[in-house]
Design a protein around this motif. Structure first.
Motif, PDB file in Angstrom:
ATOM      1  N   ASP A  30      52.049 -39.775 -39.091  1.00 46.32           N
ATOM      2  CA  ASP A  30      52.410 -38.676 -39.996  1.00 46.32           C
ATOM      3  C   ASP A  30      51.289 -38.420 -41.002  1.00 46.32           C
ATOM      4  OD1 ASP A  30      54.871 -38.011 -38.911  1.00 46.32           O
ATOM      5  OD2 ASP A  30      55.998 -39.349 -40.237  1.00 46.32           O
ATOM      6  N   SER A  31      50.678 -39.493 -41.515  1.00 43.33           N
ATOM      7  CA  SER A  31      49.617 -39.343 -42.508  1.00 43.33           C
ATOM      8  C   SER A  31      48.394 -38.661 -41.919  1.00 43.33           C
ATOM      9  CB  SER A  31      49.227 -40.710 -43.082  1.00 43.33           C
ATOM     10  OG  SER A  31      48.475 -41.477 -42.166  1.00 43.33           O
ATOM     11  N   VAL A  32      48.210 -38.814 -40.596  1.00 39.60           N
ATOM     12  CA  VAL A  32      47.094 -38.155 -39.913  1.00 39.60           C
ATOM     13  C   VAL A  32      47.453 -36.724 -39.551  1.00 39.60           C
ATOM     14  CG1 VAL A  32      45.638 -38.196 -37.852  1.00 39.60           C
ATOM     15  CG2 VAL A  32      46.206 -40.343 -39.007  1.00 39.60           C
ATOM     16  N   LEU A  33      48.600 -36.550 -38.909  1.00 41.28           N
ATOM     17  CA  LEU A  33      49.005 -35.226 -38.419  1.00 41.28           C
ATOM     18  C   LEU A  33      49.142 -34.208 -39.537  1.00 41.28           C
ATOM     19  CD1 LEU A  33      51.639 -36.458 -35.822  1.00 41.28           C
ATOM     20  CD2 LEU A  33      49.469 -35.329 -35.287  1.00 41.28           C
ATOM     21  N   ASP A  34      49.590 -34.656 -40.703  1.00 44.50           N
ATOM     22  CA  ASP A  34      49.767 -33.739 -41.827  1.00 44.50           C
ATOM     23  C   ASP A  34      48.451 -33.138 -42.304  1.00 44.50           C
ATOM     24  OD1 ASP A  34      52.467 -34.179 -41.794  1.00 44.50           O
ATOM     25  OD2 ASP A  34      52.499 -35.556 -43.500  1.00 44.50           O
ATOM     26  N   GLN A  35      47.325 -33.731 -41.927  1.00 45.73           N
ATOM     27  CA  GLN A  35      46.021 -33.233 -42.376  1.00 45.73           C
ATOM     28  C   GLN A  35      45.241 -32.526 -41.275  1.00 45.73           C
ATOM     29  OE1 GLN A  35      43.683 -36.070 -44.770  1.00 45.73           O
ATOM     30  NE2 GLN A  35      45.447 -37.441 -44.742  1.00 45.73           N
ATOM     31  N   SER A  38      42.503 -27.208 -36.524  1.00 43.72           N
ATOM     32  CA  SER A  38      41.874 -26.834 -35.254  1.00 43.72           C
ATOM     33  C   SER A  38      40.552 -27.550 -35.006  1.00 43.72           C
ATOM     34  CB  SER A  38      41.652 -25.316 -35.229  1.00 43.72           C
ATOM     35  OG  SER A  38      40.812 -24.925 -36.315  1.00 43.72           O
ATOM     36  N   ALA A  39      39.940 -28.123 -36.034  1.00 37.89           N
ATOM     37  CA  ALA A  39      38.648 -28.799 -35.875  1.00 37.89           C
ATOM     38  C   ALA A  39      38.810 -30.287 -35.587  1.00 37.89           C
ATOM     39  CB  ALA A  39      37.797 -28.608 -37.133  1.00 37.89           C
ATOM     40  N   HIS A  40      40.047 -30.705 -35.295  1.00 34.27           N
ATOM     41  CA  HIS A  40      40.308 -32.130 -35.142  1.00 34.27           C
ATOM     42  C   HIS A  40      40.996 -32.428 -33.818  1.00 34.27           C
ATOM     43  CE1 HIS A  40      40.999 -31.412 -39.686  1.00 34.27           C
ATOM     44  NE2 HIS A  40      39.710 -31.626 -39.464  1.00 34.27           N
ATOM     45  N   GLU A  41      40.807 -33.657 -33.334  1.00 35.08           N
ATOM     46  CA  GLU A  41      41.582 -34.173 -32.200  1.00 35.08           C
ATOM     47  C   GLU A  41      42.053 -35.577 -32.543  1.00 35.08           C
ATOM     48  OE1 GLU A  41      39.479 -34.736 -28.530  1.00 35.08           O
ATOM     49  OE2 GLU A  41      38.032 -36.148 -29.380  1.00 35.08           O
ATOM     50  N   LEU A  42      43.212 -35.931 -32.002  1.00 33.01           N
ATOM     51  CA  LEU A  42      43.804 -37.251 -32.230  1.00 33.01           C
ATOM     52  C   LEU A  42      43.894 -37.986 -30.905  1.00 33.01           C
ATOM     53  CD1 LEU A  42      45.370 -39.379 -33.914  1.00 33.01           C
ATOM     54  CD2 LEU A  42      47.445 -38.036 -33.474  1.00 33.01           C
ATOM     55  N   ILE A  43      43.419 -39.220 -30.890  1.00 30.73           N
ATOM     56  CA  ILE A  43      43.510 -40.067 -29.704  1.00 30.73           C
ATOM     57  C   ILE A  43      44.209 -41.356 -30.114  1.00 30.73           C
ATOM     58  CG2 ILE A  43      42.225 -41.293 -27.909  1.00 30.73           C
ATOM     59  CD1 ILE A  43      39.916 -39.299 -28.421  1.00 30.73           C
ATOM     60  N   VAL A  44      45.363 -41.611 -29.506  1.00 28.28           N
ATOM     61  CA  VAL A  44      46.126 -42.829 -29.787  1.00 28.28           C
ATOM     62  C   VAL A  44      46.088 -43.704 -28.542  1.00 28.28           C
ATOM     63  CG1 VAL A  44      48.285 -43.782 -30.645  1.00 28.28           C
ATOM     64  CG2 VAL A  44      47.645 -41.447 -31.248  1.00 28.28           C
ATOM     65  N   ILE A  45      45.679 -44.959 -28.719  1.00 30.35           N
ATOM     66  CA  ILE A  45      45.593 -45.894 -27.597  1.00 30.35           C
ATOM     67  C   ILE A  45      46.652 -46.961 -27.773  1.00 30.35           C
ATOM     68  CG2 ILE A  45      44.119 -47.448 -26.268  1.00 30.35           C
ATOM     69  CD1 ILE A  45      42.500 -45.237 -28.849  1.00 30.35           C
ATOM     70  N   ASP A  46      47.618 -46.998 -26.856  1.00 27.40           N
ATOM     71  CA  ASP A  46      48.618 -48.069 -26.897  1.00 27.40           C
ATOM     72  C   ASP A  46      48.090 -49.247 -26.095  1.00 27.40           C
ATOM     73  OD1 ASP A  46      51.507 -48.986 -27.485  1.00 27.40           O
ATOM     74  OD2 ASP A  46      51.212 -49.372 -25.345  1.00 27.40           O
ATOM     75  N   PHE A  97      38.236 -43.820 -37.468  1.00 29.57           N
ATOM     76  CA  PHE A  97      39.178 -44.829 -37.009  1.00 29.57           C
ATOM     77  C   PHE A  97      40.267 -45.027 -38.057  1.00 29.57           C
ATOM     78  CE2 PHE A  97      35.706 -46.215 -34.169  1.00 29.57           C
ATOM     79  CZ  PHE A  97      36.421 -46.358 -32.991  1.00 29.57           C
ATOM     80  N   VAL A  98      41.508 -45.158 -37.586  1.00 26.70           N
ATOM     81  CA  VAL A  98      42.638 -45.488 -38.455  1.00 26.70           C
ATOM     82  C   VAL A  98      43.449 -46.572 -37.751  1.00 26.70           C
ATOM     83  CG1 VAL A  98      44.700 -44.654 -39.655  1.00 26.70           C
ATOM     84  CG2 VAL A  98      42.740 -43.106 -39.334  1.00 26.70           C
ATOM     85  N   ASP A  99      43.652 -47.710 -38.415  1.00 28.47           N
ATOM     86  CA  ASP A  99      44.487 -48.754 -37.828  1.00 28.47           C
ATOM     87  C   ASP A  99      45.956 -48.349 -37.930  1.00 28.47           C
ATOM     88  OD1 ASP A  99      42.271 -50.197 -37.183  1.00 28.47           O
ATOM     89  OD2 ASP A  99      42.527 -51.731 -38.727  1.00 28.47           O
ATOM     90  N   SER A 100      46.736 -48.775 -36.951  1.00 29.59           N
ATOM     91  CA  SER A 100      48.083 -48.224 -36.771  1.00 29.59           C
ATOM     92  C   SER A 100      49.111 -48.684 -37.791  1.00 29.59           C
ATOM     93  CB  SER A 100      48.589 -48.573 -35.365  1.00 29.59           C
ATOM     94  OG  SER A 100      48.509 -49.970 -35.151  1.00 29.59           O
ATOM     95  N   ASP A 101      48.780 -49.666 -38.617  1.00 26.80           N
ATOM     96  CA  ASP A 101      49.716 -50.051 -39.684  1.00 26.80           C
ATOM     97  C   ASP A 101      49.235 -49.573 -41.051  1.00 26.80           C
ATOM     98  OD1 ASP A 101      47.563 -51.733 -39.604  1.00 26.80           O
ATOM     99  OD2 ASP A 101      48.676 -53.579 -39.966  1.00 26.80           O
ATOM    100  N   ASP A 102      48.140 -48.802 -41.066  1.00 31.20           N
ATOM    101  CA  ASP A 102      47.618 -48.243 -42.309  1.00 31.20           C
ATOM    102  C   ASP A 102      47.980 -46.775 -42.438  1.00 31.20           C
ATOM    103  OD1 ASP A 102      46.489 -50.723 -42.760  1.00 31.20           O
ATOM    104  OD2 ASP A 102      44.512 -50.149 -42.001  1.00 31.20           O
ATOM    105  N   ARG A 103      47.520 -46.148 -43.513  1.00 25.36           N
ATOM    106  CA  ARG A 103      47.765 -44.720 -43.714  1.00 25.36           C
ATOM    107  C   ARG A 103      46.452 -44.030 -44.069  1.00 25.36           C
ATOM    108  NH1 ARG A 103      52.741 -44.739 -48.006  1.00 25.36           N
ATOM    109  NH2 ARG A 103      50.990 -45.399 -49.318  1.00 25.36           N
ATOM    110  N   LEU A 104      46.260 -42.824 -43.520  1.00 25.05           N
ATOM    111  CA  LEU A 104      45.140 -41.976 -43.911  1.00 25.05           C
ATOM    112  C   LEU A 104      45.550 -41.240 -45.178  1.00 25.05           C
ATOM    113  CD1 LEU A 104      42.303 -40.944 -42.885  1.00 25.05           C
ATOM    114  CD2 LEU A 104      43.568 -38.970 -41.986  1.00 25.05           C
ATOM    115  N   LEU A 105      44.854 -41.497 -46.259  1.00 21.63           N
ATOM    116  CA  LEU A 105      45.261 -40.938 -47.551  1.00 21.63           C
ATOM    117  C   LEU A 105      45.024 -39.433 -47.621  1.00 21.63           C
ATOM    118  CD1 LEU A 105      44.069 -43.864 -49.819  1.00 21.63           C
ATOM    119  CD2 LEU A 105      46.420 -43.126 -49.455  1.00 21.63           C
ATOM    120  N   ALA A 106      45.860 -38.747 -48.389  1.00 18.29           N
ATOM    121  CA  ALA A 106      45.836 -37.293 -48.488  1.00 18.29           C
ATOM    122  C   ALA A 106      44.450 -36.786 -48.869  1.00 18.29           C
ATOM    123  CB  ALA A 106      46.866 -36.827 -49.511  1.00 18.29           C
ATOM    124  N   GLY A 107      44.059 -35.685 -48.245  1.00 17.86           N
ATOM    125  CA  GLY A 107      42.789 -35.043 -48.565  1.00 17.86           C
ATOM    126  C   GLY A 107      41.582 -35.657 -47.893  1.00 17.86           C
TER     127      GLY A 107
END
Length: 367
Positions: A30-35, A38-46, A97-107
């Motif tokens: 959520d912290s990533v998607l909210d920011q 169109s200039a971004h892509e998200l890749i999640v590796i399980d 890179f964002v670790d899955s138990d952390d949060r990407l801070l606003a802005g």
């Protein structure tokens, strides 16, 4: 027959490795998607999760069809392999890179975009926040100490990095081309301290850096992480990381000042592991210290005397010269097998273990 133009290259690829984090992955994404735009892509590796992590990732992304995102699933192979997998799939000009138990801070994504538009550096360094979810009053910001503006002197970049000693890849946003300059796999599989061996290699490839004084990540501090499991492998992985970093710096032909700063940083990491090794059973601890000692010594460019002289001078980057000198003297005693040093560490670790057991008993009792 209709043809479709290829999708434009994203500016930022956000890579999130995930393993058994069903309770954390929602807030993280959520912290990533909210920011994202169109200039971004998200890749999640399980990474072969055995809980509901993968299902929650897919369910969450299904609610955001407007976002460029993909989910990659692999057998459990560890965070290093997951990161490498994400890098191989990324198309963005820069990697976040964002670790899955952390949060990407606003802005954060906006701050990165602004830095790229103004300077287009090889790497952007950011602050972060030590985050204690259950003890918010303990949460605090950790600031990097790079000079302001565009840095184009490699020695300044590396010397400040080694003086800060913050070994987190997610606090450094590199151009993807910088990752591609390293031999694969970029992150060494099966080891802890993968950032410690990788970050110096990446930074030594950079001709420019911009420091953005923006806290990018809420770095979650788990109760379990406070009592990390010390093992022989854990200690040996640190020694291996120092050797890998040293070898690459040699290949890059770095400035003499960088070698000095590397030695002082290595002294901090070495003495930390030596002290932690006293939590192992006595015979195991002795064996570990005997094994890591020659690796550490061979990783150094100088010796303790030269480190002490440099730490006391004014030409090195330092934020506490007295602390640097104390640490180097402790390294000197540890290498010499000082009885007083061994006695103090044995007593200190026993007290810490006792306090930890006492605290855990209180938690178990509900106090």
């Amino acid at each position: 027959m209709a043809t479709h133009a290829p999708a434009p290259q994203p500016l930022l690829s956000i890579i999130v490795p995930a393993y058994n984090v069903q309770h954390y992955i929602g807030p993280c994404l959520d912290s990533v998607l909210d920011q994202m735009g169109s200039a971004h892509e998200l890749i999640v590796i399980d990474d072969g999760s055995s809980d509901a992590t993968l299902a929650r990732i897919r369910a969450l992304l299904a609610t955001r069809p407007d976002i460029a995102a993909q989910v990659l699933a692999q057998d459990n192979q560890g965070i290093a392999v997951a990161r490498n997998h994400g890098l191989a799939a990324a198309r963005g000009e820069y990697i976040v890179f964002v670790d899955s138990d952390d949060r990407l801070l606003a802005g954060s994504l906006a701050a990165l975009e602004q830095a790229i538009a103004e300077h287009h550096p090889d790497v952007i360094a950011c602050d972060f926040r030590m985050w204690y979810p259950d003890q918010e009053a303990k949460s605090h910001r950790v600031g990097m100490r790079y000079p302001p503006g565009l840095l184009s002197d490699q020695a300044t970049i590396l010397n400040t990095f080694f003086a800060d000693r913050q070994m987190y890849v997610w606090a450094n946003i590199f151009r993807r081309a910088i990752y591609q300059q390293l031999d694969a796999p970029v992150f060494p599989p099966g080891r802890v301290f993968e950032d410690m061996s990788t970050l110096p290699r990446l930074l030594s490839q950079c001709a420019s850096m911009v420091y953005v004084p923006h806290a990018i990540i809420d770095y979650r501090q788990h109760a379990a992480s406070i009592t990390k499991l010390i093992s022989e492998k854990w200690c040996m992985d640190l020694a291996a990381a120092l050797s890998v970093a040293r070898k690459h710096l040699d290949q890059r032909g770095v400035d003499e000042s960088v070698k000095t700063h590397f030695d002082i940083a290595a002294a901090y990491f070495y003495i930390g592991v030596v002290k932690d090794s006293y939590e192992l059973p006595r015979a195991d601890g002795r064996r570990v210290r005997a094994r890591i000692k020659p690796i550490f010594v061979e990783s150094l460019y100088g010796d303790c005397a030269s480190m002490l002289e440099a730490a006391r001078g004014v030409e090195t980057v330092s934020y506490d010269r007295s602390h640097d000198a104390r640490t180097i003297r402790q390294v000197e005693r540890a290498l010499a097998g000082s009885f007083v040093f061994r006695f103090r560490q044995t007593a200190s670790r026993k007290i810490k273990v006792w306090k930890r057991l006492r605290r855990n008993r209180k938690l178990a009792a509900g106090f």
